[in-house]
Every structure is written in structure tokens, then in C-alpha cells.
Scaffold this motif. Structure first.
Motif, PDB file in Angstrom:
ATOM      1  N   UNK A   9       0.822  -1.219   0.000  1.00 55.75           N
ATOM      2  CA  UNK A   9       0.000   0.000   0.000  1.00 55.75           C
ATOM      3  C   UNK A   9       0.851   1.263   0.000  1.00 55.75           C
ATOM      4  N   UNK A  10       2.180   1.096   0.027  1.00 56.55           N
ATOM      5  CA  UNK A  10       3.056   2.254  -0.101  1.00 56.55           C
ATOM      6  C   UNK A  10       3.649   2.791   1.190  1.00 56.55           C
ATOM      7  N   UNK A  11       3.451   2.106   2.306  1.00 54.51           N
ATOM      8  CA  UNK A  11       4.037   2.559   3.556  1.00 54.51           C
ATOM      9  C   UNK A  11       5.539   2.310   3.536  1.00 54.51           C
ATOM     10  N   UNK A  12       6.309   3.284   4.022  1.00 55.13           N
ATOM     11  CA  UNK A  12       7.758   3.091   4.123  1.00 55.13           C
ATOM     12  C   UNK A  12       8.039   2.077   5.224  1.00 55.13           C
ATOM     13  N   UNK A  13       9.203   1.449   5.168  1.00 58.10           N
ATOM     14  CA  UNK A  13       9.565   0.471   6.184  1.00 58.10           C
ATOM     15  C   UNK A  13       9.660   1.135   7.559  1.00 58.10           C
ATOM     16  N   UNK A  14      10.156   2.351   7.601  1.00 58.49           N
ATOM     17  CA  UNK A  14      10.234   3.088   8.868  1.00 58.49           C
ATOM     18  C   UNK A  14       8.835   3.297   9.440  1.00 58.49           C
ATOM     19  N   UNK A  15       7.904   3.649   8.582  1.00 65.67           N
ATOM     20  CA  UNK A  15       6.515   3.866   9.011  1.00 65.67           C
ATOM     21  C   UNK A  15       5.878   2.546   9.464  1.00 65.67           C
ATOM     22  N   UNK A  16       6.158   1.467   8.731  1.00 68.59           N
ATOM     23  CA  UNK A  16       5.630   0.149   9.092  1.00 68.59           C
ATOM     24  C   UNK A  16       6.129  -0.251  10.476  1.00 68.59           C
ATOM     25  N   UNK A  17       7.407  -0.032  10.734  1.00 67.42           N
ATOM     26  CA  UNK A  17       7.973  -0.385  12.044  1.00 67.42           C
ATOM     27  C   UNK A  17       7.260   0.389  13.148  1.00 67.42           C
ATOM     28  N   UNK A  18       7.020   1.662  12.941  1.00 66.41           N
ATOM     29  CA  UNK A  18       6.315   2.468  13.949  1.00 66.41           C
ATOM     30  C   UNK A  18       4.885   1.976  14.150  1.00 66.41           C
ATOM     31  N   UNK A  19       4.227   1.625  13.075  1.00 65.61           N
ATOM     32  CA  UNK A  19       2.849   1.122  13.163  1.00 65.61           C
ATOM     33  C   UNK A  19       2.821  -0.190  13.950  1.00 65.61           C
ATOM     34  N   UNK A  20       3.714  -1.106  13.626  1.00 66.22           N
ATOM     35  CA  UNK A  20       3.721  -2.402  14.291  1.00 66.22           C
ATOM     36  C   UNK A  20       4.032  -2.253  15.781  1.00 66.22           C
ATOM     37  N   UNK A  21       4.973  -1.408  16.121  1.00 70.40           N
ATOM     38  CA  UNK A  21       5.298  -1.188  17.536  1.00 70.40           C
ATOM     39  C   UNK A  21       4.133  -0.533  18.267  1.00 70.40           C
ATOM     40  N   UNK A  22       3.512   0.437  17.610  1.00 71.69           N
ATOM     41  CA  UNK A  22       2.366   1.109  18.212  1.00 71.69           C
ATOM     42  C   UNK A  22       1.222   0.124  18.454  1.00 71.69           C
ATOM     43  N   UNK A  23       0.931  -0.689  17.465  1.00 69.43           N
ATOM     44  CA  UNK A  23      -0.156  -1.663  17.610  1.00 69.43           C
ATOM     45  C   UNK A  23       0.118  -2.624  18.751  1.00 69.43           C
ATOM     46  N   UNK A  24       1.336  -3.117  18.837  1.00 67.43           N
ATOM     47  CA  UNK A  24       1.674  -4.056  19.907  1.00 67.43           C
ATOM     48  C   UNK A  24       1.571  -3.386  21.268  1.00 67.43           C
ATOM     49  N   UNK A  25       2.036  -2.161  21.357  1.00 62.99           N
ATOM     50  CA  UNK A  25       1.993  -1.426  22.627  1.00 62.99           C
ATOM     51  C   UNK A  25       0.547  -1.122  23.032  1.00 62.99           C
ATOM     52  N   UNK A  26      -0.258  -0.660  22.085  1.00 65.19           N
ATOM     53  CA  UNK A  26      -1.642  -0.293  22.385  1.00 65.19           C
ATOM     54  C   UNK A  26      -2.528  -1.498  22.653  1.00 65.19           C
TER      55      UNK A  26
END
Length: 171
Positions: A58-75
Motif C-alpha cells: 500500500x506504499x508505507x515506508x519500512x520506517x513507518x511500518x515499524x512504527x505502526x507495528x510497535x504502536x499496535x503491539x503497545x496499544x
């Protein structure tokens, strides 16, 4: 004993390259268990890899993906696959500035109706269901903790929002 997949199986199931898989491990995006030099991926790891693949498509950068995955796990407080397979569908939506995680159809519709610009949506639940279906039809997971060492095949900080009854923003 839990079901595990070797790198070759993960590559076959997801379509990513062995180098991508190695890179994601090195960058802490999805970190598998190890036995000697072999990487062993759990069902949860495989589900997260499938979500990462979908976000990258979908065009997300790897840096953005890493932040999303960490955020999801934390939340969420647990692995993504555990949460998503627990019942309701989860949708990740973004307008390029904010990311929303919704598990309510009503909230998804409200966000789409009130958006001032196009929204990109990824159904996390569908992505995980698809990889589980692919596993059932294609893979023979490694059931033993022993794996033969045989042939091997080959941003900036933006606020996140999550709602489950209310929205919380995070930077």
C-alpha cells in the motif's frame, strides 16, 4: 509444541525475498526465534509478516511500518494476530497524516465520511485470514524444534489514533 516455519516456507507463503525477511529481522520489525543459524517463525510472526507485506504494498515506508507495528503491539498489549483473530475485524486507515485502528464498522464509516482527503484502508483481519488460508493449503510447518541445516533458498513521527469506544492520539 508450537508450529514453526523456516525462512524458505515464509518466503513461499508470502512472496517476499529471503533478503527482505532477513532485513526485517535485523531491523526488529519481525524477530523470529532462532535455533543455531536458522530463523524459526511462529504463526504470530507469519501473521505480522503478512500485515507488513500488505502495508508495504500500500506504499508505507519500512520506517513507518515499524512504527505502526510497535504502536499496535503497545496499544493492544499483545501480538497482532491474537487481537485480530479474537473476534471483530480491525481496519487500519490513514489520510497520510494520521493512522486510525478501528474495530467498529460505524467508526470506519464516520472516518471515511468526515475525511477531507482520500483515505487508504487495510483490513488487518482479512490479511491475517488470508495468510492462515495460505498456510492450510500450501505449507508443511516444522513441528519439531530441530531443523535440518540443509539447503536454503533463497518518516517522521506522526500522530496515531486508535478507537475502541474513544480515540487516543499518540505522537
Amino acid at each position: 509444541m508450537s508450529v514453526r516455519f523456516i525462512s524458505e516456507q515464509v518466503v513461499a507463503l508470502t512472496g517476499i525475498t529471503p533478503r527482505q525477511l532477513q532485513w526485517w529481522d535485523e531491523r526488529g520489525i519481525v524477530v523470529p526465534a532462532r535455533e543455531g543459524r536458522n530463523r524459526l517463525y511462529s504463526m504470530d510472526d507469519l501473521a505480522e509478516i503478512a500485515v507488513v507485506c500488505e502495508l508495504r504494498k500500500k506504499g508505507f515506508s519500512l520506517q513507518r511500518v515499524r512504527k505502526i507495528m510497535r504502536y499496535l503491539q503497545r496499544e493492544l498489549g499483545k501480538r497482532l494476530a491474537e487481537t485480530v483473530t479474537a473476534g471483530s475485524d480491525y481496519h487500519l486507515l490513514t489520510d497520510g497524516t494520521r493512522i486510525y485502528l478501528e474495530n467498529s464498522d460505524r467508526e470506519v464509516i464516520d472516518i471515511l465520511k468526515n475525511a477531507k482527503q482520500p483515505m487508504l484502508a487495510v483490513c488487518l483481519s482479512d490479511t491475517i485470514r488470508e495468510i492462515h488460508a495460505e498456510i492450510r493449503t500450501q505449507a508443511a510447518p516444522v513441528k519439531s524444534a530441530r531443523v535440518r541445516a540443509g539447503k536454503r533458498k533463497n518518516s517522521s513521527a506522526r500522530p496515531f489514533s486508535m478507537s475502541q469506544g474513544r480515540r487516543r492520539a499518540m505522537s
